[in-house]
Design a protein around this motif. Structure first.
Motif, PDB file in Angstrom:
ATOM      1  N   GLU A  54       0.659  -1.432   0.104  1.00  0.00           N
ATOM      2  CA  GLU A  54       0.135  -0.040   0.045  1.00  0.00           C
ATOM      3  C   GLU A  54       0.849   1.384   0.060  1.00  0.00           C
ATOM      4  O   GLU A  54       0.560   2.248  -0.632  1.00  0.00           O
ATOM      5  CB  GLU A  54      -1.118  -0.002   1.212  1.00  0.00           C
ATOM      6  CG  GLU A  54      -2.190  -1.193   1.204  1.00  0.00           C
ATOM      7  CD  GLU A  54      -3.168  -0.612   2.249  1.00  0.00           C
ATOM      8  OE1 GLU A  54      -3.904   0.521   2.225  1.00  0.00           O
ATOM      9  OE2 GLU A  54      -3.397  -1.617   3.068  1.00  0.00           O
ATOM     10  N   LEU A  55       2.192   1.436   0.665  1.00  0.00           N
ATOM     11  CA  LEU A  55       2.774   2.204   0.696  1.00  0.00           C
ATOM     12  C   LEU A  55       3.544   2.592  -0.587  1.00  0.00           C
ATOM     13  O   LEU A  55       3.850   3.789  -0.882  1.00  0.00           O
ATOM     14  CB  LEU A  55       3.942   2.094   1.737  1.00  0.00           C
ATOM     15  CG  LEU A  55       4.867   3.414   2.284  1.00  0.00           C
ATOM     16  CD1 LEU A  55       4.094   4.449   2.848  1.00  0.00           C
ATOM     17  CD2 LEU A  55       5.798   2.866   3.084  1.00  0.00           C
ATOM     18  N   THR A  56       4.071   1.782  -1.091  1.00  0.00           N
ATOM     19  CA  THR A  56       4.892   1.792  -2.459  1.00  0.00           C
ATOM     20  C   THR A  56       4.375   1.398  -3.825  1.00  0.00           C
ATOM     21  O   THR A  56       4.793   1.734  -4.639  1.00  0.00           O
ATOM     22  CB  THR A  56       6.251   1.303  -2.091  1.00  0.00           C
ATOM     23  OG1 THR A  56       6.345  -0.081  -1.933  1.00  0.00           O
ATOM     24  CG2 THR A  56       6.929   1.888  -0.841  1.00  0.00           C
ATOM     25  N   HIS A  57       3.462   0.526  -3.765  1.00  0.00           N
ATOM     26  CA  HIS A  57       3.077  -0.294  -4.733  1.00  0.00           C
ATOM     27  C   HIS A  57       4.171  -1.109  -5.651  1.00  0.00           C
ATOM     28  O   HIS A  57       4.244  -1.121  -6.689  1.00  0.00           O
ATOM     29  CB  HIS A  57       2.400   0.458  -5.764  1.00  0.00           C
ATOM     30  CG  HIS A  57       0.933   0.973  -5.093  1.00  0.00           C
ATOM     31  ND1 HIS A  57       0.011   0.526  -4.661  1.00  0.00           N
ATOM     32  CD2 HIS A  57       0.953   2.392  -4.539  1.00  0.00           C
ATOM     33  CE1 HIS A  57      -0.950   1.197  -4.171  1.00  0.00           C
ATOM     34  NE2 HIS A  57      -0.183   2.301  -4.114  1.00  0.00           N
ATOM     35  N   ARG A  58       5.305  -1.321  -4.614  1.00  0.00           N
ATOM     36  CA  ARG A  58       6.352  -2.063  -5.489  1.00  0.00           C
ATOM     37  C   ARG A  58       6.667  -3.392  -4.964  1.00  0.00           C
ATOM     38  O   ARG A  58       7.023  -3.461  -3.695  1.00  0.00           O
ATOM     39  CB  ARG A  58       7.723  -1.418  -5.354  1.00  0.00           C
ATOM     40  CG  ARG A  58       7.653   0.118  -5.971  1.00  0.00           C
ATOM     41  CD  ARG A  58       9.094   0.869  -5.775  1.00  0.00           C
ATOM     42  NE  ARG A  58       9.049   2.053  -6.692  1.00  0.00           N
ATOM     43  CZ  ARG A  58       8.479   3.172  -6.556  1.00  0.00           C
ATOM     44  NH1 ARG A  58       7.976   3.411  -5.352  1.00  0.00           N
ATOM     45  NH2 ARG A  58       8.736   4.165  -7.242  1.00  0.00           N
ATOM     46  N   GLU A  59       6.586  -4.480  -5.779  1.00  0.00           N
ATOM     47  CA  GLU A  59       6.781  -5.885  -4.838  1.00  0.00           C
ATOM     48  C   GLU A  59       8.236  -6.086  -4.353  1.00  0.00           C
ATOM     49  O   GLU A  59       8.651  -6.796  -3.572  1.00  0.00           O
ATOM     50  CB  GLU A  59       6.437  -6.776  -6.129  1.00  0.00           C
ATOM     51  CG  GLU A  59       5.015  -7.169  -6.132  1.00  0.00           C
ATOM     52  CD  GLU A  59       4.417  -6.505  -7.361  1.00  0.00           C
ATOM     53  OE1 GLU A  59       5.026  -5.323  -7.780  1.00  0.00           O
ATOM     54  OE2 GLU A  59       3.077  -6.545  -7.622  1.00  0.00           O
ATOM     55  N   TRP A  60       9.371  -5.642  -5.162  1.00  0.00           N
ATOM     56  CA  TRP A  60      10.560  -5.602  -4.880  1.00  0.00           C
ATOM     57  C   TRP A  60      10.991  -5.077  -3.533  1.00  0.00           C
ATOM     58  O   TRP A  60      11.704  -5.684  -2.610  1.00  0.00           O
ATOM     59  CB  TRP A  60      11.408  -5.037  -5.652  1.00  0.00           C
ATOM     60  CG  TRP A  60      11.690  -3.648  -6.202  1.00  0.00           C
ATOM     61  CD1 TRP A  60      10.944  -2.890  -6.996  1.00  0.00           C
ATOM     62  CD2 TRP A  60      12.061  -2.498  -5.276  1.00  0.00           C
ATOM     63  NE1 TRP A  60      11.060  -1.718  -7.077  1.00  0.00           N
ATOM     64  CE2 TRP A  60      11.876  -1.304  -5.960  1.00  0.00           C
ATOM     65  CE3 TRP A  60      13.030  -2.595  -4.221  1.00  0.00           C
ATOM     66  CZ2 TRP A  60      12.171  -0.025  -5.424  1.00  0.00           C
ATOM     67  CZ3 TRP A  60      13.566  -1.270  -3.612  1.00  0.00           C
ATOM     68  CH2 TRP A  60      13.173  -0.156  -4.390  1.00  0.00           C
ATOM     69  N   ARG A 190      -6.833   6.206   9.723  1.00  0.00           N
ATOM     70  CA  ARG A 190      -6.327   5.951   8.120  1.00  0.00           C
ATOM     71  C   ARG A 190      -5.062   5.546   8.010  1.00  0.00           C
ATOM     72  O   ARG A 190      -4.335   5.553   8.974  1.00  0.00           O
ATOM     73  CB  ARG A 190      -6.654   7.410   7.427  1.00  0.00           C
ATOM     74  CG  ARG A 190      -8.027   7.848   7.324  1.00  0.00           C
ATOM     75  CD  ARG A 190      -8.186   9.320   6.866  1.00  0.00           C
ATOM     76  NE  ARG A 190      -7.596  10.192   7.328  1.00  0.00           N
ATOM     77  CZ  ARG A 190      -6.449  11.282   6.931  1.00  0.00           C
ATOM     78  NH1 ARG A 190      -6.363  11.142   5.664  1.00  0.00           N
ATOM     79  NH2 ARG A 190      -6.120  12.136   7.725  1.00  0.00           N
ATOM     80  N   PHE A 191      -4.660   5.015   6.708  1.00  0.00           N
ATOM     81  CA  PHE A 191      -3.228   4.537   6.367  1.00  0.00           C
ATOM     82  C   PHE A 191      -2.340   5.861   6.628  1.00  0.00           C
ATOM     83  O   PHE A 191      -2.741   7.124   6.291  1.00  0.00           O
ATOM     84  CB  PHE A 191      -3.258   4.063   5.088  1.00  0.00           C
ATOM     85  CG  PHE A 191      -2.059   3.679   4.443  1.00  0.00           C
ATOM     86  CD1 PHE A 191      -1.618   2.361   4.906  1.00  0.00           C
ATOM     87  CD2 PHE A 191      -1.137   4.422   4.081  1.00  0.00           C
ATOM     88  CE1 PHE A 191      -0.314   1.970   4.441  1.00  0.00           C
ATOM     89  CE2 PHE A 191       0.330   4.110   3.638  1.00  0.00           C
ATOM     90  CZ  PHE A 191       0.460   2.765   3.899  1.00  0.00           C
ATOM     91  N   PRO A 192      -1.101   5.469   7.243  1.00  0.00           N
ATOM     92  CA  PRO A 192      -0.608   4.266   7.949  1.00  0.00           C
ATOM     93  C   PRO A 192      -0.733   4.053   9.180  1.00  0.00           C
ATOM     94  O   PRO A 192      -0.263   3.243   9.792  1.00  0.00           O
ATOM     95  CB  PRO A 192       0.990   4.612   7.351  1.00  0.00           C
ATOM     96  CG  PRO A 192       1.205   6.041   7.628  1.00  0.00           C
ATOM     97  CD  PRO A 192      -0.234   6.565   7.328  1.00  0.00           C
ATOM     98  N   TYR A 193      -1.892   4.996   9.838  1.00  0.00           N
ATOM     99  CA  TYR A 193      -1.806   5.039  11.253  1.00  0.00           C
ATOM    100  C   TYR A 193      -2.697   3.654  11.894  1.00  0.00           C
ATOM    101  O   TYR A 193      -2.472   3.226  12.933  1.00  0.00           O
ATOM    102  CB  TYR A 193      -2.377   6.262  11.807  1.00  0.00           C
ATOM    103  CG  TYR A 193      -1.874   7.611  11.427  1.00  0.00           C
ATOM    104  CD1 TYR A 193      -0.312   7.661  12.014  1.00  0.00           C
ATOM    105  CD2 TYR A 193      -2.320   8.392  10.211  1.00  0.00           C
ATOM    106  CE1 TYR A 193       0.193   8.897  11.660  1.00  0.00           C
ATOM    107  CE2 TYR A 193      -1.525   9.535  10.166  1.00  0.00           C
ATOM    108  CZ  TYR A 193      -0.083   9.841  10.418  1.00  0.00           C
ATOM    109  OH  TYR A 193       0.522  10.817   9.993  1.00  0.00           O
TER     110      TYR A 193
END
Length: 435
Positions: A54-60, A190-193
């Motif tokens: 959710e934070l970066t949308h990067r699987e790596w 809410r995200f990220p809390y």
């Protein structure tokens, strides 16, 4: 008369199980229960994977978070094992490792609270703190294994590890509901809390767990060397362990193959969120079913290891992992052919079968290693195997995370199937140390 003797004998056994003789047994069980609660709330494969997705949308980035603790835990473990060779007590090393973990987790909480507007920087700091946490494992891991091996008799270890996971699992079953509530759209934070609340809960479980273990009365060592062996000679001793014991050598091969079998399953959550566009509440469903599967199965694995040996545990648990990998390889074929709800439950079942396999593997690996090691060389064996198994534990999550972002998930699930088959085949070369 015999009808009265049996209940009395059972009552005596029950009272003895909770007598002072078993104090350390139950402290180690309590440590495992709390660690299990911590792990379910801060699970790298589920909650942390969902957070970074959710934070970066990067699987790596998920792959980095899986690999970072291994880099800092397995590689330097032999050095810490060497340091404790001449120490009469090993518990202080565990305590220092615990404090490193507390610092890393607290810094992580502060970062999530203050760096929400800098997602990429927060993700990198998060991964770095996961690495620092691994350093605590490098210092405390050999000490934990040494204290457990000298405190708990071999015939009780499988039962002890089984109870740690089973009791922890019964309590952690409700964690899935907590996670679903915290990540649901109607939750007040809410995200990220919302994740910050989960990570803070995990921190409390971690501190309590390690305090329990630090209250164990460490048995005295039979003998302590008067001075440190030279590091070079200690490393040569590690090399001799690998060359001289074929079970250790084959166990290291198995340990290097196994990450390539189970890591693809660690990307179920990113797959569900990014490719299948499922809501974040799916994390809670996966956690609850995983806890149920691992808790019920671990009693079986512990009993099997105590009665039949841990090489058999590794063989059967690897077979469960192979079945789960086959289910995952089929999953992309189902998308678009059946309803999304059916795809979700197919994934949940595959994850549960895989969790049964991983639970057996984790239980069997620990006890198999303790069976291999002579009583006075547990730190050496733990450090040797951890270091020898580190390369693939580091490479596999990063490589598969990169591949998940570059190729279709069908590719990595098929790769997982092939290596799961190799893992299962490799277990047939593991002898039983107790014989």
């Amino acid at each position: 008369m015999s009808e009265l003797v049996a209940p009395r004998a059972a009552a005596v056994r029950w009272r003895r199980a909770f007598s002072a003789e078993y104090r350390d047994f139950w402290l180690i069980v309590a440590n495992g229960v709390l660690v299990r609660l911590y792990f379910e709330v801060f699970n790298p494969k589920r909650v942390v994977a969902a957070f970074l997705t959710e934070l970066t949308h990067r699987e790596w980035m998920v792959g980095l978070a899986l690999a970072a603790p291994t880099v800092f835990s397995c590689l330097p473990m032999l050095l810490f094992s060497h340091r404790m060779e001449t120490e009469p007590r090993r518990m202080p090393f565990y305590a220092r490792g615990a404090r490193i973990k507390w610092v890393s987790q607290f810094a992580l909480l502060l970062a999530v609270a203050t760096l929400a507007s800098h997602p990429f920087g927060l993700a990198l700091f998060f991964v770095a703190m996961c690495g620092l946490f691994g350093l605590g494992d490098a210092m405390g891991g050999p000490a934990f294994g040494d204290v457990v091996a000298r405190t708990i008799l071999p015939r009780r270890r499988g039962r002890m590890f089984g109870l740690r996971v089973a009791i922890g699992g019964l309590l952690a079953f409700f964690v899935g509901g907590l996670i679903s509530r915290c990540l649901g759209p109607s939750f007040g934070l809410r995200f990220p809390y919302n994740y910050l609340l989960l990570f803070g809960t995990a921190f409390a479980f971690l501190v309590a767990a390690q305090f329990c273990f630090m209250r164990v009365d460490e048995p005295p060592l039979a003998s302590v060397p008067s001075e440190h062996p030279p590091l070079r000679e200690y490393l040569r001793s590690a090399a001799r362990v690998l060359r001289g014991d074929r079970n250790v050598f084959r166990f290291c091969i198995y340990r290097n193959l196994s990450p390539l079998g189970w890591v693809p399953a660690a990307f179920i959550i990113p797959y569900a969120l990014t490719r299948l566009h499922m809501p974040a509440t799916v994390v809670g469903t996966v956690v609850s079913t995983s806890v149920l599967a691992s808790s019920v199965s671990n009693l079986f694995w512990g009993s099997l290891g105590d009665k039949r040996g841990n090489s058999l545990v590794l063989r059967w648990s690897s077979l469960f992992l192979l079945v789960a990998a086959a289910q995952l390889a089929i999953t992309p074929l189902l998308v678009g052919q059946v309803a999304p709800t059916q795809v979700l439950w197919w994934l949940v079942v595959a994850n549960a079968v895989g969790e049964i396999g991983l639970t057996g593997m984790n239980n069997g690996q620990l006890n198999y290693l303790y069976d291999l090691a002579p009583d006075d060389q547990v730190p050496l064996y733990v450090g040797t195997v951890a270091t020898a198994a580190a390369p693939m534990l580091i490479i596999a999550p990063i490589a598969i995370g990169w591949a998940a972002g570059r190729f279709d998930y069908a590719v990595i699930f098929c790769v997982g199937l092939m290596f799961s088959l190799a893992v299962w085949i490799s277990t047939f070369g593991l002898g039983e140390p107790r014989r």
